[in-house]
Design a protein around this motif. Structure first.
Motif: not given
Length: 361
Positions: A51-53, A1-7, A78-85, A118-121
């Motif tokens: 990088d995102l939840i 798995m490419e480690t440079g990808l956003p998680s 606290s800095h991790i962006p969270v998107v509600f689903v 939205r994730i990309r943004t």
């Protein structure tokens, strides 16, 4: 798995939802999954953090709002962006989520194109914030480094000037270091005293101690046959010797004029150089100031300077025993010295003794 990808961390208590989102995101992102709020918090503390939840709202035991609250309360997450689903589509629910700190809100059933956009943004925004944060951290470190460098240059310059005066009077040895620490001791002792608290804050104490070594800078203007005379000065010679206070103040005042803006330590240094031979009862020089008309910095320097002169050998006198010097300072209370400054000296006499030993000639 490419480690440079956003998680991306997906949090949902339904396996089918985890599977759908995982299949959608895995070609582009590193995906991890948690089936409970508690497990999500544990995985958010991984190194590096996600990088995102993507966080489901409706979960048993611990819902999305509770998870988000704990994420925001912890400095590490606290800095991790969270998107509600969520399957909920009510405006109030969306507003509540955004008010709690979510960066976006996606409703089920998910639409792949909308989710990816939205994730990309949000990831682009996070990357921009991270870059800005790194730049700010670099700038803060650079400012701190340059300030420390400037402080060092300032200190070296002060001591170079003070040593210049000292070369004219070689018997003073570690006089500069001792008097500097005596002044600092007195200032700290009086910091919360009603008569001194308005002046002696931490910043001023540092500036005062920094300025203290320049107290006798005016001696560079005194002729050798007077400055180095092994015996008692004549009345005329003494008048010339006393001019070192004014000479020092004028030299520092000229440095102040040459500066592009006010320099606090120079102002204090000028007060010390000019007034450290003034006496509480008005019998000192060069202006015959008395009592509170004498600047506080000069009152502290006066006691420090006299005490050190007493305990050190000079061409014109032997060194006094330290207890005898202490008594002479006490005898000068209300005459030569501010009574409260003498009290501070008495209360911290052990410090004076320790300084005298640490910086002995």
């Amino acid at each position: 798995m490419e480690t440079g990808l956003p998680s991306i961390l997906i949090v949902d208590d339904t396996p089918e939802n985890l599977s759908v989102l995982g299949e959608l995101l895995q070609p582009t992102y590193r995906v991890r999954a948690a089936n409970s709020g508690r497990r999500a918090l544990q995985m958010a503390h991984s190194s590096p953090p996600p990088d995102l939840i993507l966080l489901d709202v409706m979960m048993p035991e611990m819902d999305g709002y509770e998870v988000l609250a704990e994420l925001r309360a912890d400095p590490y997450t606290s800095h991790i962006p969270v998107v509600f689903v969520t399957a909920m589509d009510g405006t109030q629910d969306e507003e509540r989520g955004l008010d709690c700190g979510a960066v976006d809100y996606i409703t089920k059933p998910i639409r792949p194109a909308i989710v990816l956009a939205r994730i990309r943004t949000q990831l682009e925004l996070k990357r921009a914030r991270d870059i800005l944060s790194d730049q700010n951290a670099y700038l803060e470190a650079e400012v701190a480094r340059r300030m420390a460098e400037n402080q060092l240059i300032q200190q070296v310059s002060i001591h170079a000037l003070a040593r210049l005066a000292e070369t004219r009077d070689p018997e003073t040895g570690n006089h500069l270091l001792r008097t500097q620490e005596y002044v600092r001791t007195l200032a700290k002792a009086l910091q919360h005293h009603p008569r001194f608290a308005h002046y002696l804050d931490n910043h001023t104490i540092d500036a005062l101690a920094k300025s203290a070594p320049l107290h006798d800078i005016g001696k560079v203007g005194i002729p050798d046959h007077i400055l180095l005379k092994p015996g008692k000065l004549t009345p005329d010679e003494w008048e010339i010797m006393k001019t070192h206070a004014e000479l020092g103040a004028k030299a520092i005042a000229q440095a102040e004029q040459d500066a592009e803006k006010p320099v606090e330590f120079l102002h204090i240094a000028k007060e010390i150089a000019y007034c450290h031979h003034e006496k509480w009862d008005g019998s000192g020089y060069p202006r015959g100031l008395a009592g509170d008309d004498i600047p506080i910095a000069a009152r502290l320097m006066a006691l420090a300077d006299v005490f050190d002169a007493l305990i050190c050998k000079r061409v014109y006198k032997p060194a006094f025993a330290i207890e005898d010097a202490r008594q002479l300072i006490l005898d000068g209370r209300g005459k030569h010295f501010d009574p409260d400054v003498v009290q501070a000296f008495t209360d911290h006499f052990d410090n004076f003794v320790a300084i005298a030993k640490a910086f002995a000639d």
